[in-house]
Design a protein around this motif. Structure first.
Motif, short mmCIF file in Angstrom:
data_model
loop_
_atom_site.label_atom_id
_atom_site.label_comp_id
_atom_site.label_asym_id
_atom_site.label_seq_id
_atom_site.Cartn_x
_atom_site.Cartn_y
_atom_site.Cartn_z
N MET A 1 130.69 22.80 2.10
CA MET A 1 131.47 21.70 2.67
C MET A 1 131.58 21.88 4.18
N PRO A 2 131.60 20.78 4.97
CA PRO A 2 131.74 20.89 6.42
C PRO A 2 132.96 21.67 6.85
N THR A 3 134.02 21.71 6.01
CA THR A 3 135.21 22.46 6.39
C THR A 3 134.93 23.95 6.48
N ASP A 4 133.85 24.41 5.87
CA ASP A 4 133.48 25.82 5.92
C ASP A 4 132.68 26.16 7.17
N ALA A 5 132.37 25.18 7.98
CA ALA A 5 131.56 25.41 9.17
C ALA A 5 132.32 26.29 10.16
N ILE A 6 131.57 27.16 10.84
CA ILE A 6 132.11 28.02 11.88
C ILE A 6 131.81 27.38 13.23
N ILE A 7 132.84 27.18 14.04
CA ILE A 7 132.66 26.65 15.39
C ILE A 7 132.61 27.84 16.35
N ARG A 8 131.51 27.97 17.08
CA ARG A 8 131.34 29.14 17.94
C ARG A 8 130.48 28.77 19.15
N PRO A 9 130.47 29.64 20.18
CA PRO A 9 129.62 29.37 21.34
C PRO A 9 128.14 29.33 20.97
N LEU A 10 127.40 28.49 21.67
CA LEU A 10 125.94 28.45 21.53
C LEU A 10 125.34 29.76 22.04
N TRP A 62 128.85 24.65 22.66
CA TRP A 62 129.39 25.04 21.36
C TRP A 62 128.56 24.44 20.22
N VAL A 63 128.56 25.15 19.10
CA VAL A 63 127.85 24.66 17.92
C VAL A 63 128.73 24.85 16.69
N ALA A 64 128.40 24.09 15.66
CA ALA A 64 128.96 24.31 14.33
C ALA A 64 127.85 24.92 13.47
N GLU A 65 128.17 26.02 12.82
CA GLU A 65 127.21 26.71 11.95
C GLU A 65 127.68 26.58 10.50
N LEU A 66 126.77 26.15 9.63
CA LEU A 66 127.07 26.00 8.21
C LEU A 66 125.93 26.62 7.42
N VAL A 70 122.61 25.69 12.43
CA VAL A 70 123.33 24.83 13.36
C VAL A 70 123.32 23.41 12.80
N VAL A 71 124.51 22.81 12.68
CA VAL A 71 124.59 21.46 12.13
C VAL A 71 125.29 20.49 13.09
N ALA A 72 125.83 21.00 14.19
CA ALA A 72 126.45 20.14 15.20
C ALA A 72 126.48 20.91 16.51
N LEU A 73 126.51 20.16 17.61
CA LEU A 73 126.56 20.80 18.92
C LEU A 73 127.27 19.90 19.92
N ALA A 74 127.92 20.54 20.88
CA ALA A 74 128.54 19.86 22.02
C ALA A 74 128.26 20.71 23.24
N LEU A 75 127.40 20.19 24.12
CA LEU A 75 126.97 20.93 25.30
C LEU A 75 127.56 20.27 26.55
N SER A 76 128.24 21.05 27.36
CA SER A 76 128.83 20.50 28.59
C SER A 76 128.53 21.42 29.75
N LEU A 77 128.71 20.87 30.94
CA LEU A 77 128.40 21.60 32.17
C LEU A 77 129.46 21.29 33.21
N GLY A 98 134.48 15.18 10.24
CA GLY A 98 135.30 16.06 11.06
C GLY A 98 134.55 17.13 11.82
N LEU A 99 133.26 17.32 11.52
CA LEU A 99 132.49 18.34 12.23
C LEU A 99 132.39 18.03 13.72
N GLY A 100 132.14 16.78 14.06
CA GLY A 100 132.00 16.40 15.45
C GLY A 100 133.26 16.68 16.24
N ARG A 101 134.40 16.28 15.69
CA ARG A 101 135.67 16.51 16.38
C ARG A 101 135.91 17.99 16.63
N ARG A 102 135.68 18.80 15.62
CA ARG A 102 135.92 20.23 15.76
C ARG A 102 134.97 20.88 16.76
N THR A 103 133.73 20.41 16.81
CA THR A 103 132.76 20.99 17.73
C THR A 103 133.01 20.53 19.16
#
Length: 289
Positions: A1-10, A62-66, A70-77, A98-103
């Motif tokens: 389930m997406p709720t099990d995804a780990i949000i961590r740095p890329l 940041w990425v979401a790992e499931l 990697v199943v989601a990412l948010a890259l900023s500068l 909810g994966l996008g919001r968390r990432t």
């Protein structure tokens, strides 16, 4: 389930997987005419972009790992205290859970306290809602696309081929005037990705790829129009070009696009917060804002 995804740095090893997720999500929003024909080259460039941001802004990527992927990412500068969201994507099939919001949350925290912030949005209503709720102001945009009517190209354009090192002072000054921050160190990555630099001495510059502008900043509308026409002129006859994120106060770009025979269409909006300059004359970079 997406709720099990780990949000961590890329991490550097995540780059191929992050690129696959980003392209998989964005290709659904890209017109078929503008999808790359060389997928291997596209992947090389996409991975170079992500690796560049991981190196320059590790705290903003940041990425979401499931299940180890990697199943989601948010890259900023951040450039000169102006933050920008370079890429935000969720693997198709996992969106809306909810994966996008968390990432996105930690990438948005990277913007806290910055002088300004910029997001170039897709037309996804969920993304637009999220950006507005994060305190950003919405600026509607249009895009232009089609084949250039080359008989309408002006006869005496002033733009010349540029050099990112020799013309660095001009590039920095034009970007700071248009969006409140220079684009160093992103110019070298644009060059490595096959973009070509044009400059109008003392007044502005543009990067283009095969005639389509990738980034354009100028001091005045006439110089900006010259640069856009020069981008079009550098493209191959009969090829399609596109101009993205034409926001308010950039009617010069609309005029050039229509004069060149392009067709206008709605585009995703620009979202801004804080001090981001006039955003004109300006065509932002999708990758580097």
């Amino acid at each position: 389930m997406p709720t099990d995804a780990i949000i961590r740095p890329l991490l550097p090893d995540d780059v191929p997987g992050a690129d696959a997720v980003g392209f998989g999500a964005l290709r659904e929003l890209t017109p078929p005419d503008f999808l790359p024909s060389d997928l291997e080259l596209r992947a090389t460039r996409g991975r170079a972009r992500i690796a560049h941001l991981q190196a320059t802004d590790p705290d903003g990527c940041w990425v979401a790992e499931l299940d180890g992927e990697v199943v989601a990412l948010a890259l900023s500068l951040v450039r000169e205290d102006v933050w920008g969201l370079s890429l935000f994507a969720v693997r198709p099939g996992l969106q809306g859970q909810g994966l996008g919001r968390r990432t996105l949350e930690p990438a948005l925290r990277y913007a806290d306290g910055r002088r300004g912030a910029i997001i170039l949005s897709s037309t996804d209503p969920r993304a637009m809602r999220r950006y507005f709720r994060a305190g950003f102001r919405l600026r509607p945009c249009v895009a232009a696309a089609g084949q250039i009517n080359r008989s309408r190209l002006p006869a005496s354009l002033q733009a010349r081929p540029g050099d990112p090192e020799a013309d660095r002072e001009l590039l920095d000054a034009a970007s700071r005037r248009a969006r409140g921050a220079a684009h160093q160190p992103d110019h070298a990555v644009l060059a490595a990705a096959g973009c070509e630099l044009l400059v109008v001495d003392g007044r502005g510059y543009a990067w283009h790829r095969e005639g389509s502008p990738v980034l354009l900043a100028a001091t005045d509308d006439d110089a900006a129009a010259d640069l856009l026409w020069s981008c079009f002129a550098a493209g191959a006859p009969g090829a399609s070009v596109h101009v993205d994120f034409i926001s308010e106060h950039n009617d010069w770009a609309v005029a050039v696009a229509l004069d060149a025979g392009l067709t206008l269409s709605p585009d995703g909006p620009v979202f801004v917060r804080g001090e981001t300059g006039p955003f004109a004359p300006y065509l932002p970079s999708g990758a580097y804002l």
